[in-house]
Design an enzyme around this catalytic site. Structure first.
Site, PDB file in Angstrom:
ATOM      1  CG  HIS A  33      71.347   9.046  77.321  1.00 48.20           C
ATOM      2  ND1 HIS A  33      70.025   8.795  77.024  1.00 48.20           N
ATOM      3  CD2 HIS A  33      71.335   9.970  78.333  1.00 48.20           C
ATOM      4  CE1 HIS A  33      69.253   9.520  77.825  1.00 48.20           C
ATOM      5  NE2 HIS A  33      70.022  10.232  78.626  1.00 48.20           N
ATOM      6  CB  CYS A  76      71.915  10.413  82.345  1.00 49.23           C
ATOM      7  SG  CYS A  76      70.810  11.675  81.692  1.00 49.23           S
ATOM      8  CG  ASN A 125      68.587   6.880  79.982  1.00 44.62           C
ATOM      9  OD1 ASN A 125      68.572   5.879  79.252  1.00 44.62           O
ATOM     10  ND2 ASN A 125      67.495   7.529  80.312  1.00 44.62           N
TER      11      ASN A 125
HETATM   12  P1  NAP Z   1      59.683  10.631  85.989  1.00 41.97           P
HETATM   13  O1  NAP Z   1      59.542   9.278  85.408  1.00 41.97           O
HETATM   14  O2  NAP Z   1      58.887  11.750  85.410  1.00 41.97           O
HETATM   15  O3  NAP Z   1      59.374  10.533  87.543  1.00 41.97           O
HETATM   16  C1  NAP Z   1      59.262  11.672  88.346  1.00 41.97           C
HETATM   17  C2  NAP Z   1      59.113  11.266  89.794  1.00 41.97           C
HETATM   18  O4  NAP Z   1      59.077  12.438  90.606  1.00 41.97           O
HETATM   19  C3  NAP Z   1      57.810  10.519  90.067  1.00 41.97           C
HETATM   20  O5  NAP Z   1      58.022   9.594  91.105  1.00 41.97           O
HETATM   21  C4  NAP Z   1      56.907  11.647  90.546  1.00 41.97           C
HETATM   22  O6  NAP Z   1      55.847  11.211  91.341  1.00 41.97           O
HETATM   23  C5  NAP Z   1      57.901  12.435  91.372  1.00 41.97           C
HETATM   24  N1  NAP Z   1      57.438  13.800  91.600  1.00 41.97           N
HETATM   25  C6  NAP Z   1      57.089  14.725  90.677  1.00 41.97           C
HETATM   26  N2  NAP Z   1      56.682  15.858  91.276  1.00 41.97           N
HETATM   27  C7  NAP Z   1      56.766  15.634  92.609  1.00 41.97           C
HETATM   28  C8  NAP Z   1      56.481  16.396  93.768  1.00 41.97           C
HETATM   29  N3  NAP Z   1      56.029  17.644  93.681  1.00 41.97           N
HETATM   30  N4  NAP Z   1      56.686  15.834  94.983  1.00 41.97           N
HETATM   31  C9  NAP Z   1      57.135  14.579  95.093  1.00 41.97           C
HETATM   32  N5  NAP Z   1      57.429  13.802  94.033  1.00 41.97           N
HETATM   33  C10 NAP Z   1      57.242  14.320  92.817  1.00 41.97           C
HETATM   34  O7  NAP Z   1      61.187  11.141  85.936  1.00 41.97           O
HETATM   35  P2  NAP Z   1      62.554  10.307  86.111  1.00 41.97           P
HETATM   36  O8  NAP Z   1      63.113   9.973  84.787  1.00 41.97           O
HETATM   37  O9  NAP Z   1      62.357   9.222  87.100  1.00 41.97           O
HETATM   38  O10 NAP Z   1      63.520  11.416  86.667  1.00 41.97           O
HETATM   39  C11 NAP Z   1      63.348  12.021  87.929  1.00 41.97           C
HETATM   40  C12 NAP Z   1      64.464  13.023  88.136  1.00 41.97           C
HETATM   41  O11 NAP Z   1      65.696  12.327  88.203  1.00 41.97           O
HETATM   42  C13 NAP Z   1      64.631  14.012  86.971  1.00 41.97           C
HETATM   43  O12 NAP Z   1      63.779  15.111  87.110  1.00 41.97           O
HETATM   44  C14 NAP Z   1      66.069  14.372  87.086  1.00 41.97           C
HETATM   45  O13 NAP Z   1      66.229  15.446  87.986  1.00 41.97           O
HETATM   46  C15 NAP Z   1      66.708  13.105  87.607  1.00 41.97           C
HETATM   47  N6  NAP Z   1      67.415  12.319  86.586  1.00 41.97           N
HETATM   48  C16 NAP Z   1      66.784  11.651  85.569  1.00 41.97           C
HETATM   49  C17 NAP Z   1      67.534  10.916  84.635  1.00 41.97           C
HETATM   50  C18 NAP Z   1      66.939  10.160  83.506  1.00 41.97           C
HETATM   51  O14 NAP Z   1      67.724   9.650  82.656  1.00 41.97           O
HETATM   52  N7  NAP Z   1      65.632  10.031  83.389  1.00 41.97           N
HETATM   53  C19 NAP Z   1      68.880  10.834  84.770  1.00 41.97           C
HETATM   54  C20 NAP Z   1      69.497  11.515  85.790  1.00 41.97           C
HETATM   55  C21 NAP Z   1      68.760  12.227  86.685  1.00 41.97           C
HETATM   56  P3  NAP Z   1      54.377  10.918  90.719  1.00 41.97           P
HETATM   57  O15 NAP Z   1      54.481   9.583  90.036  1.00 41.97           O
HETATM   58  O16 NAP Z   1      53.514  10.891  91.931  1.00 41.97           O
HETATM   59  O17 NAP Z   1      54.070  12.037  89.788  1.00 41.97           O
HETATM   60  C1  3JM Z   2      67.659  15.110  83.698  1.00 41.36           C
HETATM   61  O1  3JM Z   2      64.224  21.184  86.263  1.00 41.36           O
HETATM   62  C2  3JM Z   2      64.142  19.954  86.308  1.00 41.36           C
HETATM   63  O2  3JM Z   2      63.537  19.383  87.215  1.00 41.36           O
HETATM   64  C3  3JM Z   2      64.877  19.170  85.237  1.00 41.36           C
HETATM   65  C4  3JM Z   2      64.873  17.756  85.567  1.00 41.36           C
HETATM   66  C5  3JM Z   2      65.917  16.913  84.870  1.00 41.36           C
HETATM   67  C6  3JM Z   2      67.263  16.924  85.236  1.00 41.36           C
HETATM   68  C7  3JM Z   2      67.753  17.873  86.262  1.00 41.36           C
HETATM   69  O3  3JM Z   2      68.063  19.029  85.934  1.00 41.36           O
HETATM   70  O4  3JM Z   2      67.835  17.466  87.409  1.00 41.36           O
HETATM   71  C8  3JM Z   2      65.471  16.020  83.905  1.00 41.36           C
HETATM   72  C9  3JM Z   2      66.347  15.133  83.318  1.00 41.36           C
HETATM   73  C10 3JM Z   2      68.128  16.003  84.664  1.00 41.36           C
HETATM   74  C11 3JM Z   2      69.548  15.914  85.066  1.00 41.36           C
HETATM   75  O5  3JM Z   2      70.005  14.800  85.360  1.00 41.36           O
HETATM   76  O6  3JM Z   2      70.254  16.921  85.059  1.00 41.36           O
END
Ligand code: NAP
Ligand code: 3JM
Length: 345
Positions: free
Chosen positions: A254, A134, A327
């Site tokens: 952000h 992000c 973000n």
């Molecule tokens: P989040 O609110 O914690 O949501 C996590 C999601 O992943 C939920 O739907 C969760 O399902 C699912 N999940 C967790 N463990 C799993 C498993 N073992 N199998 C299947 N699904 C599973 O996090 P988020 O902010 O949406 O972010 C998710 C991912 O997107 C991050 O880890 C990162 O890699 C990426 N990302 C995030 C951002 C950001 O700004 N937040 C930006 C760029 C990329 P449950 O509800 O069932 O637990």
């Molecule tokens: C942003 O190890 C992890 O699952 C970290 C998850 C995570 C990430 C990532 O590395 O994919 C949380 C928040 C990011 C990202 O966009 O790089």
């Protein structure tokens, strides 16, 4: 559901996944069928999708047969385990995690900056395309017009990243801290004194200069992502990038302060015009009228906002400015759906 593509959203119950469902609707993306996948904890729950509801499936037991587009956003280990499987079953995977971003054969895409790398993607299935971090995305949207007009020499960035960057758990911790603070009396001495599920330290009333983990360099993984992803997206393998990533108690969006050394002298009017013409960017820069980008300004929209544009007092080749974007939207869900739109509509 009718003509269009069979779409799966992995991590559909999360902060990013919910935003994906919302944006697919907003954009009238041609969805023939939608599958929502998450952990077994969420199996059987329903999520709103336009006028309908979609039932969540456990990813572990889900097959990807017939899925055309799989939008992954459930953390890097989940993508490592399941994205190749989805691709093998014929889906085009757009992955929001860091799992594959630096792989040589995986395009890392911000459509405003390097859409051309999508020209080689075979949409018959089997490809994985990566969405950058992000903080990287909003920075490169702002750097691209500077790179084109003046050339980049060195980038120094400090981030002010919101709680939702750590997912729903990040927002929940911040809100719980503030609720406890109010219940304890709401004074300076009633501030929280320990961290929670998402952050090691209390986030309310503070700034935490550490996001992710580290290697021997002393930089955090979030900082290193900004260095390496920027070089790949901007096709500038030796670009000098120094990053300092900080978590702040904003809920969404952000903010970033940038100091950019260019290869030629720059003037503020020219920089404003270049930013204003660039795709995806909006200039909001009249500090005397209290107009500058804030996280609240960026929240819920797809723009990247730039302001506080000023030339260095000593060096005419150095520009300073401030960049803000949501973000969960441009930093995640919207960038992924832009990629899907470019490939499939
Ligand atoms: P989040 O609110 O914690 O949501 C996590 C999601 O992943 C939920 O739907 C969760 O399902 C699912 N999940 C967790 N463990 C799993 C498993 N073992 N199998 C299947 N699904 C599973 O996090 P988020 O902010 O949406 O972010 C998710 C991912 O997107 C991050 O880890 C990162 O890699 C990426 N990302 C995030 C951002 C950001 O700004 N937040 C930006 C760029 C990329 P449950 O509800 O069932 O637990
Ligand atoms: C942003 O190890 C992890 O699952 C970290 C998850 C995570 C990430 C990532 O590395 O994919 C949380 C928040 C990011 C990202 O966009 O790089």
């Amino acid at each position: 559901m009718t003509e269009g593509w069979n779409v799966a959203v992995v991590g559909a119950t999360g902060a990013v996944g919910r935003e994906m469902l919302q944006i697919l609707q907003e954009r009238s993306f041609p969805v023939a069928s939608l599958r929502a996948m998450a952990s077994p904890r969420s199996a059987g729950k329903t999520l709103p999708f336009g006028d309908t509801e979609v039932e969540v499936e456990a990813l572990s037991g889900a097959d990807f047969d017939g899925v055309d587009i799989a939008l992954f956003s459930a953390g890097s280990s989940v993508s490592e385990a399941h994205a190749p499987r989805a691709a093998k079953h014929g889906a085009t995977v757009i992955d929001n995690t860091s799992a594959f971003r630096m792989d040589d054969d995986v395009p890392l895409v911000v459509p405003e900056v390097n859409a051309h790398v999508l020209d080689d993607v075979d949409t018959d299935g089997g490809s994985i395309i990566a969405n950058p971090n992000c903080s990287t995305i909003q920075m490169v949207v702002a750097l691209a017009p500077l790179q084109q007009k003046w050339g980049l020499e060195r980038v120094v960035v400090s981030t002010y990243q919101s709680a939702s960057g750590a997912g729903q758990a990040g927002v929940d911790q911040l809100v719980a801290e503030l609720r406890d603070w109010a219940e304890r009396g709401g004074g300076a001495d009633d501030r929280p004194d320990r961290g929670g599920d998402a952050f090691e330290h209390p986030l309310a009333f503070d700034a935490l200069p550490w996001i992710g983990s580290t290697d021997d360099s002393g930089f955090s993984t979030e900082e290193l992502k900004m260095v390496h992803e920027t070089r790949k997206i901007m096709e500038a393998p030796s670009l000098s990038v120094a990053s300092h990533c900080v978590r702040v108690p904003a809920v969404r969006s952000h903010s970033e302060s940038l100091t950019v050394d260019l290869q030629q002298p720059v003037d503020v009017d020219g920089a404003q015009r270049a930013f204003a013409r660039a795709p995806g960017l909006r200039v909001h820069d009249s500090p005397a009228d209290n107009e500058y980008p804030t996280s609240r300004l960026a929240e819920g929209n797809n723009e990247t906002w730039v302001g506080r544009i000023r030339r260095d007092l000593e060096n005419p080749e150095t520009l300073h400015f401030w960049v803000v974007s949501d973000n969960l939207r441009k930093g995640a869900a919207w960038n992924s759906i832009q990629i899907a739109e470019q490939l499939f509509t």
